[in-house]
Scaffold this motif. Structure first.
Motif, PDB file in Angstrom:
ATOM      1  N   ASP A 185      -7.401  13.107   1.531  1.00 42.34           N
ATOM      2  CA  ASP A 185      -8.344  14.261   1.183  1.00 42.34           C
ATOM      3  C   ASP A 185      -8.719  15.180   2.406  1.00 42.34           C
ATOM      4  OD1 ASP A 185      -8.482  13.471  -1.414  1.00 42.34           O
ATOM      5  OD2 ASP A 185     -10.177  12.117  -1.214  1.00 42.34           O
ATOM      6  N   HIS A 238      -7.059  12.112  -8.593  1.00 41.33           N
ATOM      7  CA  HIS A 238      -8.136  12.761  -7.899  1.00 41.33           C
ATOM      8  C   HIS A 238      -7.940  13.761  -6.852  1.00 41.33           C
ATOM      9  CE1 HIS A 238     -10.469   9.085  -8.954  1.00 41.33           C
ATOM     10  NE2 HIS A 238      -9.251   8.260  -8.512  1.00 41.33           N
ATOM     11  N   TRP A 239      -6.667  14.305  -6.816  1.00 45.95           N
ATOM     12  CA  TRP A 239      -6.385  15.558  -5.839  1.00 45.95           C
ATOM     13  C   TRP A 239      -6.711  16.762  -6.636  1.00 45.95           C
ATOM     14  CZ3 TRP A 239      -1.014  13.091  -4.499  1.00 45.95           C
ATOM     15  CH2 TRP A 239      -1.222  11.799  -3.638  1.00 45.95           C
ATOM     16  N   HIS A 242       1.558   5.236   1.257  1.00 43.60           N
ATOM     17  CA  HIS A 242       1.338   5.999   2.279  1.00 43.60           C
ATOM     18  C   HIS A 242       1.805   7.459   1.751  1.00 43.60           C
ATOM     19  CE1 HIS A 242       0.593   3.369   6.020  1.00 43.60           C
ATOM     20  NE2 HIS A 242       0.024   2.907   4.881  1.00 43.60           N
ATOM     21  N   PRO A 280      -2.351   6.861   5.043  1.00 47.09           N
ATOM     22  CA  PRO A 280      -2.936   6.135   4.093  1.00 47.09           C
ATOM     23  C   PRO A 280      -3.776   7.091   3.173  1.00 47.09           C
ATOM     24  CG  PRO A 280      -3.494   5.682   6.356  1.00 47.09           C
ATOM     25  CD  PRO A 280      -2.591   6.577   6.420  1.00 47.09           C
ATOM     26  N   ILE A 281      -3.982   6.440   2.129  1.00 46.07           N
ATOM     27  CA  ILE A 281      -4.847   7.316   1.066  1.00 46.07           C
ATOM     28  C   ILE A 281      -6.231   8.011   1.382  1.00 46.07           C
ATOM     29  CG2 ILE A 281      -5.833   5.165   0.040  1.00 46.07           C
ATOM     30  CD1 ILE A 281      -4.818   8.520  -1.800  1.00 46.07           C
ATOM     31  N   GLU A 282      -6.814   6.962   2.495  1.00 44.93           N
ATOM     32  CA  GLU A 282      -8.241   7.242   2.934  1.00 44.93           C
ATOM     33  C   GLU A 282      -8.187   8.718   3.478  1.00 44.93           C
ATOM     34  OE1 GLU A 282      -6.888   4.278   4.433  1.00 44.93           O
ATOM     35  OE2 GLU A 282      -7.074   3.691   2.198  1.00 44.93           O
ATOM     36  N   GLN A 283      -6.886   9.046   4.423  1.00 46.43           N
ATOM     37  CA  GLN A 283      -6.887  10.292   4.928  1.00 46.43           C
ATOM     38  C   GLN A 283      -6.124  11.535   4.076  1.00 46.43           C
ATOM     39  OE1 GLN A 283      -4.844   9.396   8.894  1.00 46.43           O
ATOM     40  NE2 GLN A 283      -5.560   7.407   8.783  1.00 46.43           N
ATOM     41  N   ASP A 341      -3.876   7.499  -7.653  1.00 48.24           N
ATOM     42  CA  ASP A 341      -4.627   8.113  -6.568  1.00 48.24           C
ATOM     43  C   ASP A 341      -4.415   9.518  -6.765  1.00 48.24           C
ATOM     44  OD1 ASP A 341      -4.928   5.814  -4.995  1.00 48.24           O
ATOM     45  OD2 ASP A 341      -3.121   6.028  -4.097  1.00 48.24           O
ATOM     46  N   GLU A 389       0.775  -1.172   0.044  1.00 51.20           N
ATOM     47  CA  GLU A 389      -0.022   0.085  -0.075  1.00 51.20           C
ATOM     48  C   GLU A 389       1.001   1.354  -0.102  1.00 51.20           C
ATOM     49  OE1 GLU A 389      -1.733   0.281   4.485  1.00 51.20           O
ATOM     50  OE2 GLU A 389      -2.046  -1.836   3.702  1.00 51.20           O
TER      51      GLU A 389
END
Lengths: 147, 588
Positions: B570, B406-407, B345, B565-568, B403, B343
């Motif tokens: 945004d 989307h930013w 980070h 991690p990607i979820e955090q 990833d 994964e």
């Protein structure tokens, strides 16, 4: 024919006692004289406080051969090359040798050698200057030895 | 042996006068002396206090001690000093071995390279007890035998380049020699692997590389005893076999000498070449089968290389356990991509003037089913070693681009690329191209971070790959700047977009005077070269203020955020400005 010069310093594995060390140096000198005359190599050997500094000048190929022979010699260690490259003219027109035993070591020479081992720049140039200035003492040393 | 022969061997004493009939003892002594003079070896005997008792004629002929000088010698050391055929260091080592033997009361067969002068006479040296309180030193002249033996090795068992015996020959020797001594300290193997040899081949070409290997072969041979085996296994790997039961300390001495000799500069066709050597050492004591000697020496060599090269390691049974663990990890790592265990980070990069996030560095993590989250340092080196880094690297590129797309458009993503990925530089460019295309991320939002080791080889393929990346809009950053060589020529060899100032100049140490100077200098260098600079590893507000005061306006580090991690990500982007209101720059 390309003229080449290499200047290196190393630490001696010779005897600590000046007498035994001098005997070894005498042997090295005798051997170098014969080899270097044959190979058209000139230069100087400086020995002080258990450290060697040597400059070799001559035909590139012969300098390489001589240097490699020296590299296989177990009587010294920590070989550090300070300068290596082609030269236009010889700085040392004859094979010479300067010797200062550990008892009368020149503080200056010692300082330069330690600078060389610690990798300080300019050490090579300084060492060459020293070699040029002290090689004349060879005859003196040999005369003392003979006496 | 018949009586007649004995009579013939009797040696008459010098002088003309007929000698009185010898007593039986004297007769025997004469006879023994004559016999010892006939042995093709230099022999001398001495007592426990090192007083010389007897020396045979060969001490004169083989070792060069003048007879008149010999007569004046009263101790072993006098004799060694009188042996003109031994150079000083050798004589000193023999003396040391004699002392060690008498002190420990054990015979010695020391691993000493006996090369008196340049003559290259080969000796076997033995120090043994003769009687309860007497000792004998024997120098056996084995020059002819060694020469014959080495002549006897057929061409098929020789390495054509160096003329040394090859792997096959060494294997045969090991099978012969080691089979009889398994489980005992009788035979040692030293595996020698050259460090930085590949660079020589890459930068100066194979002919020079071959010349180096030849010289290495000669230096090894001249540094070892003639009774030792020296072989070239292939590539830049050599192996030595030492017989004669030397102590570990003696083997360590040999190893140190080899590292010194091989590490001395090489002068070849005007090039001054510096390489080094790593050594792995194994003893027949630790093996149960002869081919384990190779395996153990190899494990030891691996440890020496891990320990920073230019050093040696003795085999240690724990190495086997570590090797086992490593193999297990290798198997897991090979499965990890398919099982989606990696994964990414992301750690934000902050522009201090704008007080915004300008990008994120993507950092790979491995979520191992049993060991949990494995940090990169624990698996990237292994992945690089086994070539898996290419596949992992491709995955990282694809995932990071996917990833980042989307930013917000002002935020880019930085991806680390290993030097190993540049070994096939064209394929690397293709995978970058594909990752951009598949994700739809514009090239100018991708940054590739490389370390200077990528440029050390100065390969045109590397430079053209970097230019091809630039053509895609991708930015190139120099990572870890200030460590390693940090040669300025590296910076001028390619127009980098960014220099990352290594964390070692950021983490506060003492009064930070030198660190500040370095940060200031790198920042100024960046400005003059038109390269952005960013400081890594900013962990405290004090460090932040310091970095800022020294002119660097872009930072990354725990002070702002750890890698997330990607979820955090945004959430971090959304809340950043609120949590980090623009601060007035502090005076240093």
């Amino acid at each position: 024919m390309t003229l080449y010069r290499i200047l290196y310093c190393s630490r001696s594995e010779l005897a600590d006692s000046p007498a035994a060390g001098a005997e070894e140096i005498r042997q090295i000198l005798a051997k170098s004289r014969a080899n270097n005359a044959r190979d058209d190599i000139t230069g100087g050997l400086f020995f002080s406080n258990q450290c060697f500094a040597q400059v070799l000048e001559g035909p590139a190929e012969k300098v390489e051969e001589t240097f490699e022979r020296i590299q296989c010699d177990m009587r010294h260690r920590d070989v550090t090359v300070l300068e290596a490259g082609p030269i236009a003219t010889r700085d040392f027109p004859a094979w010479s040798m300067a010797f200062t035993g550990s008892t009368d070591a020149s503080a200056f020479g010692q300082a330069v050698l330690s600078a060389a081992f610690s990798g300080q720049t300019q050490a090579g140039d300084k060492l060459l200057d020293i070699l040029r200035s002290v090689v004349v003492r060879e005859d003196e040393w040999l005369a003392n030895e003979a006496a | 042996m018949g009586a007649g022969m004995l009579d013939e061997m009797r040696v008459e004493p010098p002088g003309d006068a007929p000698r009185p009939m010898p007593s039986d003892d004297a007769h025997l002594a004469d006879h023994l002396q004559a016999a010892l003079n006939g042995v093709p070896a230099a022999i001398f005997t001495f007592d426990q206090s090192l007083n010389l008792i007897f020396a045979n004629d060969r001490v004169t002929t083989l070792l060069g001690a003048a007879p008149e000088q010999l007569a004046e010698c009263s101790t072993v050391f006098d004799l060694l000093a009188a042996c003109k055929g031994l150079d000083y260091v050798t004589a000193q080592r023999v003396g040391g071995a004699v002392l060690a033997a008498t002190a420990s009361n054990e015979p010695r067969h020391p691993p000493i390279a006996l090369s008196p002068g340049d003559a290259k006479t080969a000796f076997n040296l033995q120090i043994s007890k003769s009687g309860s309180d007497h000792w004998m030193v024997l120098f056996e002249d084995v020059t002819a035998r060694r020469a014959a033996e080495s002549e006897a090795i057929p061409q098929t068992l020789r390495d054509p380049l160096t003329g040394l015996p090859n792997r096959k020959h060494l294997n045969d020797r090991i099978a012969d020699v080691v089979a009889t001594v398994i489980g005992r300290t009788q035979v040692w193997m030293i595996l020698v692997d050259l460090d930085r040899f590949k660079t020589v081949n890459d930068t100066l070409g194979h002919p020079i590389g071959d010349a180096v290997l030849k010289i290495v072969g000669r230096r090894l041979t001249s540094a070892m005893r003639d009774s030792d085996e020296v072989a070239r296994l292939g590539g830049d790997e050599f192996a030595l076999l030492i017989r004669g039961r030397p102590e570990p300390e003696a083997v360590a001495t040999v190893a140190r000498r080899l590292i010194d000799v091989l590490g001395r500069p090489y002068l070849i066709e005007g090039h001054l070449i510096h390489i080094g050597a790593s050594l792995g050492i194994a003893s027949s004591q630790d093996i149960s089968e002869h081919d384990h000697l190779f395996k153990n020496a190899d494990l030891a060599l691996y440890a020496a290389k891990k320990a920073g090269r230019n050093t040696f390691s003795f085999f240690d049974p724990a190495m086997e356990a570590r090797a086992h663990k490593r193999r297990a990890m290798e198997i897991d790592l090979r499965k990890a991509i398919a099982l989606r265990q990696f994964e990414l980070h992301y750690q934000p990069q902050i522009d201090l003037d704008l007080n915004t996030i300008t990008g994120f560095e993507a950092l790979v993590r491995w979520r191992h089913p049993e060991h949990g989250l494995v940090p990169p340092n624990d698996f990237i080196p292994l992945a690089e070693e086994i070539g898996l880094i290419v596949a992992i690297g491709e995955w990282v590129l694809r995932e990071a681009c996917r990833d980042a797309v989307h930013w917000p458009e002002s935020i880019s993503v930085a991806v680390n690329v290993s030097p190993c990925q540049f070994e096939n530089a064209a394929a690397l460019v293709t995978s970058i191209e594909k990752a951009l295309k598949a994700s739809g991320l514009p090239g100018n939002r991708l940054e590739v971070e490389i370390t200077e080791s990528v440029l050390l080889r100065k390969e045109s393929a590397v430079l053209s790959a970097l230019h091809a990346m630039r053509a895609l809009g991708v930015r190139i950053a120099m990572d870890d700047f200030g460590t390693g060589y940090s040669s300025l020529s590296q910076l001028s060899s390619f127009p980098f977009d960014k220099i990352k100032i290594d964390r070692s100049f950021v983490t506060s140490k003492g009064d930070c005077k030198d660190q500040n100077a370095i940060v200031r200098a790198i920042t100024a260098l960046g400005i003059s070269l038109g390269m952005a600079t960013i400081a890594e590893g900013v962990e405290t507000s004090e460090e932040l203020a310091r970095i800022r005061a020294n002119g660097c306006t872009s930072v990354q580090g725990y002070h702002f955020s750890r890698p997330l991690p990607i979820e955090q990500v945004d959430g971090l982007i959304a809340g950043f400005a609120a949590r980090h209101p623009i601060a007035t720059p502090q005076a240093a």
